[in-house]
Design a protein around this motif. Structure first.
Motif, mmCIF file in Angstrom:
data_model
loop_
_atom_site.group_PDB
_atom_site.id
_atom_site.type_symbol
_atom_site.label_atom_id
_atom_site.label_comp_id
_atom_site.label_asym_id
_atom_site.label_seq_id
_atom_site.Cartn_x
_atom_site.Cartn_y
_atom_site.Cartn_z
ATOM 1 N N VAL A 86 -8.771 20.180 -22.370
ATOM 2 C CA VAL A 86 -9.461 19.960 -23.649
ATOM 3 C C VAL A 86 -10.481 18.835 -23.496
ATOM 4 N N GLY A 87 -10.117 17.817 -22.705
ATOM 5 C CA GLY A 87 -11.040 16.720 -22.451
ATOM 6 C C GLY A 87 -12.306 17.155 -21.729
ATOM 7 N N VAL A 88 -12.176 18.141 -20.837
ATOM 8 C CA VAL A 88 -13.365 18.700 -20.174
ATOM 9 C C VAL A 88 -14.290 19.335 -21.208
ATOM 10 N N LEU A 89 -13.723 20.136 -22.108
ATOM 11 C CA LEU A 89 -14.542 20.759 -23.156
ATOM 12 C C LEU A 89 -15.198 19.688 -24.018
ATOM 13 N N ASP A 90 -14.440 18.642 -24.375
ATOM 14 C CA ASP A 90 -14.997 17.565 -25.203
ATOM 15 C C ASP A 90 -16.130 16.839 -24.472
ATOM 16 N N ALA A 91 -15.917 16.552 -23.186
ATOM 17 C CA ALA A 91 -16.929 15.821 -22.413
ATOM 18 C C ALA A 91 -18.234 16.605 -22.316
ATOM 19 N N LEU A 92 -18.116 17.934 -22.293
ATOM 20 C CA LEU A 92 -19.300 18.793 -22.192
ATOM 21 C C LEU A 92 -19.796 19.253 -23.570
ATOM 22 N N GLU A 93 -19.162 18.723 -24.625
ATOM 23 C CA GLU A 93 -19.522 19.049 -26.012
ATOM 24 C C GLU A 93 -19.454 20.550 -26.281
ATOM 25 N N ILE A 94 -18.382 21.166 -25.781
ATOM 26 C CA ILE A 94 -18.134 22.595 -25.991
ATOM 27 C C ILE A 94 -17.009 22.734 -27.007
ATOM 28 N N GLN A 95 -17.303 23.356 -28.128
ATOM 29 C CA GLN A 95 -16.297 23.513 -29.177
ATOM 30 C C GLN A 95 -15.326 24.656 -28.883
ATOM 31 N N ARG A 96 -15.839 25.718 -28.244
ATOM 32 C CA ARG A 96 -15.035 26.925 -28.065
ATOM 33 C C ARG A 96 -15.468 27.606 -26.775
ATOM 34 N N ALA A 97 -14.502 28.034 -25.991
ATOM 35 C CA ALA A 97 -14.823 28.638 -24.696
ATOM 36 C C ALA A 97 -13.909 29.820 -24.430
ATOM 37 N N ASP A 98 -14.383 30.726 -23.592
ATOM 38 C CA ASP A 98 -13.505 31.718 -22.991
ATOM 39 C C ASP A 98 -12.704 31.024 -21.899
ATOM 40 N N LEU A 99 -11.473 31.498 -21.665
ATOM 41 C CA LEU A 99 -10.606 30.887 -20.658
ATOM 42 C C LEU A 99 -10.169 31.935 -19.646
ATOM 43 N N VAL A 100 -10.242 31.577 -18.365
ATOM 44 C CA VAL A 100 -9.638 32.365 -17.304
ATOM 45 C C VAL A 100 -8.664 31.458 -16.567
ATOM 46 N N GLY A 101 -7.415 31.890 -16.447
ATOM 47 C CA GLY A 101 -6.421 31.076 -15.754
ATOM 48 C C GLY A 101 -5.720 31.875 -14.677
ATOM 49 N N ASN A 102 -5.595 31.272 -13.501
ATOM 50 C CA ASN A 102 -4.965 31.915 -12.347
ATOM 51 C C ASN A 102 -3.610 31.266 -12.070
ATOM 52 N N SER A 103 -2.512 32.035 -12.181
ATOM 53 C CA SER A 103 -1.187 31.577 -11.774
ATOM 54 C C SER A 103 -0.774 30.341 -12.591
ATOM 55 N N PHE A 104 -0.622 29.189 -11.958
ATOM 56 C CA PHE A 104 -0.422 27.931 -12.685
ATOM 57 C C PHE A 104 -1.498 27.768 -13.762
ATOM 58 N N GLY A 105 -2.737 28.075 -13.409
ATOM 59 C CA GLY A 105 -3.839 27.990 -14.372
ATOM 60 C C GLY A 105 -3.680 28.957 -15.529
#
Length: 281
Positions: A86-105
């Protein structure tokens, strides 16, 4: 010669985070798996060029992995990883994103969608942790890795169904990555034995998963020896707005073993999501 695994640096939830930020368009956050020596670039190197043609792709190294910071005494947990994402999204000023997660991700992406549903547009879960299962011998070997070329070579055979991908050259590269300063120290601190408890700790509550409103694409390799195919069957049954694609002749490395198909499937799913959004008035 520059290191392709190093991108730009942002501060995310107090963690100095290395990430790749490429392309333009709708933001797409891609979260890597938890193999020894892994980095976002190593995980997504065949996806970044393709998906960045149609989206703004952000691929961070999660804390404890790759070239992000490894703070002394840090407690590795789903709480801290979600906060960093969430901090990455905040740092880049992104309110909403698509997510791709692999395994642990995948477990991390699932947890983020459950805890912060408004920050997620669409969800892609690939060979995902995040629902209950008995730890496999393959995952126990991955999390219990002790650095040696021989051990890494054996792990590649667990990850990949196609033996042609599990080369000595790749094993040497991944082994060298796993012994960079600080890499194994943080890795071995994350998942000490007995390891079933870390599988359990990554689970999101079933009721919360069943309540997810997001359009979700669930992907899995049929021959995956690390995360059972049953995980993705469960996710596809629990998530109301989901679809499931199973890759035959494929182990745990869907994005590498079937890179072109993976990139096309994910890209088309996200593009279709664009097309089905209601018009704004």
């Amino acid at each position: 010669m520059s290191n392709p695994e190093i991108g730009r640096t942002v501060s995310a939830a107090g963690i100095r985070t290395n990430l790749h930020d490429v392309g333009s368009g709708a933001p797409l956050l891609m979260i890597h798996g938890s193999g020894p020596g892994v980095s976002a670039w190593a995980n997504w190197r065949l996806s970044l060029p393709a998906l960045s043609q149609r989206a703004r792709v952000i691929a961070p190294d999660m804390v404890g992995f790759g070239y992000s910071d490894r703070p002394a005494g840090h407690t590795y947990s789903m709480d801290s990883w979600v906060a960093q994402a969430v901090g990455v999204l905040d740092a880049l000023e992104i309110q909403r994103a698509d997510l791709v997660g692999n395994s642990f991700g995948g477990a991390l992406a699932l947890a983020l969608a459950v805890r912060h549903p408004q920050r997620v547009r669409r969800l892609v879960l690939m060979g995902a942790v995040g629902v209950p299962f008995d730890i496999t011998p393959g995952l126990d070997a991955v999390w219990g890795y002790e650095p040696s070329f021989k051990t890494m070579r054996a792990l590649l055979d667990v990850f990949a169904h196609n033996p042609a991908l599990a080369t000595d050259e790749l094993a040497q590269l991944r082994y060298e990555a796993s012994i960079r300063p600080g890499f194994h120290e943080s890795f071995s601190a994350m998942f000490p034995a007995p390891r079933q408890r870390w599988v359990d700790a990554m689970c999101s509550p079933a009721a919360d998963i069943r309540a997810l409103p997001h359009e979700t694409l669930v992907l899995h390799g049929r021959e995956d020896r690390v995360i059972p195919l049953a995980n993705s069957l469960t996710l596809a049954q629990w998530i109301p707005n989901s679809q499931l694609h199973v890759f035959g002749q494929c182990g745990h490395w869907t994005q590498i073993e079937h890179a072109a198909r993976f990139n096309r499937l994910v890209g088309d799913f996200l593009a279709e999501a664009d097309a089905t959004l209601p018009p704004r008035h």
